[in-house]
Scaffold this active site. Structure first.
Site, short mmCIF file in Angstrom:
data_model
loop_
_atom_site.label_atom_id
_atom_site.label_comp_id
_atom_site.label_asym_id
_atom_site.label_seq_id
_atom_site.Cartn_x
_atom_site.Cartn_y
_atom_site.Cartn_z
N GLU A 55 0.80 -1.23 0.00
CA GLU A 55 0.00 0.00 0.00
C GLU A 55 0.83 1.29 0.00
O GLU A 55 0.55 2.21 -0.76
CB GLU A 55 -0.96 0.02 1.21
CG GLU A 55 -2.16 -0.90 1.06
CD GLU A 55 -1.92 -2.33 1.50
OE1 GLU A 55 -0.75 -2.73 1.63
OE2 GLU A 55 -2.92 -3.06 1.68
N1 COA Z 1 -6.28 -3.96 -9.11
C1 COA Z 1 -6.71 -3.90 -10.39
N2 COA Z 1 -6.14 -4.57 -11.40
C2 COA Z 1 -5.08 -5.36 -11.09
C3 COA Z 1 -4.59 -5.47 -9.78
C4 COA Z 1 -5.23 -4.74 -8.77
N3 COA Z 1 -4.87 -4.80 -7.48
N4 COA Z 1 -3.53 -6.32 -9.79
C5 COA Z 1 -3.38 -6.73 -11.07
N5 COA Z 1 -4.32 -6.13 -11.85
C6 COA Z 1 -4.50 -6.30 -13.29
C7 COA Z 1 -3.35 -5.72 -14.07
O1 COA Z 1 -3.53 -4.32 -14.25
C8 COA Z 1 -3.47 -6.49 -15.36
O2 COA Z 1 -4.49 -5.92 -16.16
P1 COA Z 1 -4.30 -5.86 -17.79
O3 COA Z 1 -4.32 -7.30 -18.22
O4 COA Z 1 -5.52 -5.10 -18.21
O5 COA Z 1 -3.00 -5.18 -18.03
C9 COA Z 1 -3.97 -7.86 -14.92
O6 COA Z 1 -4.50 -7.68 -13.60
C10 COA Z 1 -2.86 -8.89 -14.81
O7 COA Z 1 -1.82 -8.33 -14.06
P2 COA Z 1 -0.27 -8.58 -14.40
O8 COA Z 1 0.54 -7.66 -13.56
O9 COA Z 1 -0.07 -8.53 -15.86
O10 COA Z 1 -0.17 -10.10 -13.92
P3 COA Z 1 1.06 -10.90 -13.31
O11 COA Z 1 0.56 -12.31 -13.13
O12 COA Z 1 2.31 -10.66 -14.06
O13 COA Z 1 1.27 -10.25 -11.83
C11 COA Z 1 0.60 -9.43 -9.66
C12 COA Z 1 0.30 -10.38 -10.84
C13 COA Z 1 -0.56 -9.59 -8.67
C14 COA Z 1 1.92 -9.83 -8.98
C15 COA Z 1 0.70 -7.96 -10.18
O14 COA Z 1 -0.43 -7.67 -10.99
C16 COA Z 1 0.76 -6.92 -9.10
O15 COA Z 1 1.79 -6.70 -8.50
N6 COA Z 1 -0.39 -6.20 -8.84
C17 COA Z 1 -0.44 -5.12 -7.91
C18 COA Z 1 -0.95 -5.64 -6.60
C19 COA Z 1 -0.94 -4.63 -5.50
O16 COA Z 1 0.00 -3.89 -5.23
N7 COA Z 1 -2.04 -4.64 -4.73
C20 COA Z 1 -2.21 -3.83 -3.60
C21 COA Z 1 -3.62 -3.34 -3.54
S1 COA Z 1 -3.87 -2.31 -2.12
#
Ligand code: COA
Length: 260
Positions: free
Chosen positions: A136
């Protein structure tokens, strides 16, 4: 209720609840929050359900709150914004407060609120390689509504490090700090979860609910302040039908009625 964001499999005595928005790594929006809270609350009231397993479909358990949804809060009134935040807080409390034991089956990633869900569950089993993180602060926000559950599980020292850096960490570290109970190779994840389920099914259903309430009641309190409560609980439960059945079964060298 028709579910858009979850998949539910009920094979009594086990209910499996799957976050089912894999295209965004099971990020939760308002609809998922409502569906998950309602589903878990309802299973909490069903006698035939004795254990709940919470998992995520696709490559990740949960990427936490849907960041598009969080961003959109800028257009809400203060009251709407508070209402949505309250709904999230209610979800975590429902997980934590469920009278049923909830096992988290964690793979891929559990970030932000996803990590909060893991903390609010009773037992988490993670696949090696899972990324955990309270990311966060890197997004300019804080792990707010999840903090009571997380700090309760990992303590203040690890929380100070992980909440402040927002760094990602691996399943082995999650076990070391008490966020997860086991880290196993991904191919062994289901077997490890089933092992936890089997152990939980040995326990009396009402006793499990009472044990959860007991932990909640005594955590962080002075012994003097909880002693009366603990005395009353054991006095009541050893004469309850379940308590009597469990004690008799042991003495008669047989399985208790609830044992599978
Ligand atoms: N909210 C909205 N969308 C999200 C998301 C979130 N918390 N986390 C991932 N997504 C979406 C990405 O934007 C992506 O969308 P797109 O296909 O339209 O580009 C899709 O999910 C896939 O994500 P991607 O990063 O390509 O997948 P990955 O398998 O390589 O990685 C994670 C997965 C979860 C490790 C990575 O997406 C990530 O680090 N997300 C951020 C999580 C975060 O910090 N959450 C805290 C919330 S308070």
């Amino acid at each position: 209720m028709r579910l858009e964001r979850l998949q539910v499999e009920l094979e009594a005595p086990v209910a499996r609840v799957w976050l089912n928005r894999p295209e965004v790594r099971n990020a939760f929006d308002g609809l998922m929050v409502t569906e998950l809270r309602t589903t878990l609350f309802d299973f909490g009231t069903v006698d035939a359900v004795r254990v709940i397993v919470l998992g995520g479909r696709g490559p990740a358990f949960s990427a936490g709150a849907d960041l598009e949804w969080m961003k959109a809060a800028a257009s809400f009134t203060r009251e709407e914004n508070l209402r949505e935040a309250q709904a999230m807080a209610d979800l975590f409390f429902t997980v934590y407060n469920s009278p049923k034991p909830i096992v988290a089956r964690v793979q891929g990633a559990a970030l932000g609120g996803g990590c909060g869900l893991v903390a609010a569950c009773d037992i988490a089993v993670a696949a090696l390689g899972t990324q955990f993180g309270f990311t966060e602060v890197r997004l300019g926000i804080v792990p707010s509504v999840i903090s009571p559950y997380v700090v309760g599980k990992i303590g203040e020292s690890a929380a100070r490090e992980l909440f402040l850096t927002g760094e990602r960490f691996e399943a082995v570290r999650a076990v070391e700090i008490g966020l997860a109970r086991a880290a196993v190779p991904p191919e062994d994840l289901d077997a490890a979860v089933e092992g936890r389920v089997r152990e939980l099914l040995q326990a009396a259903p009402r006793a499990i609910a009472e044990a959860k309430a007991l932990i909640r009641e005594v955590a962080w309190k002075r012994v003097e302040d909880v002693q009366r409560y603990t005395v009353e609980r054991i006095a009541d439960l050893r004469v309850s039908p379940e308590g009597q059945e469990g004690l008799r079964a042991f003495l008669e060298k047989r399985k208790p009625s609830w044992s599978p």
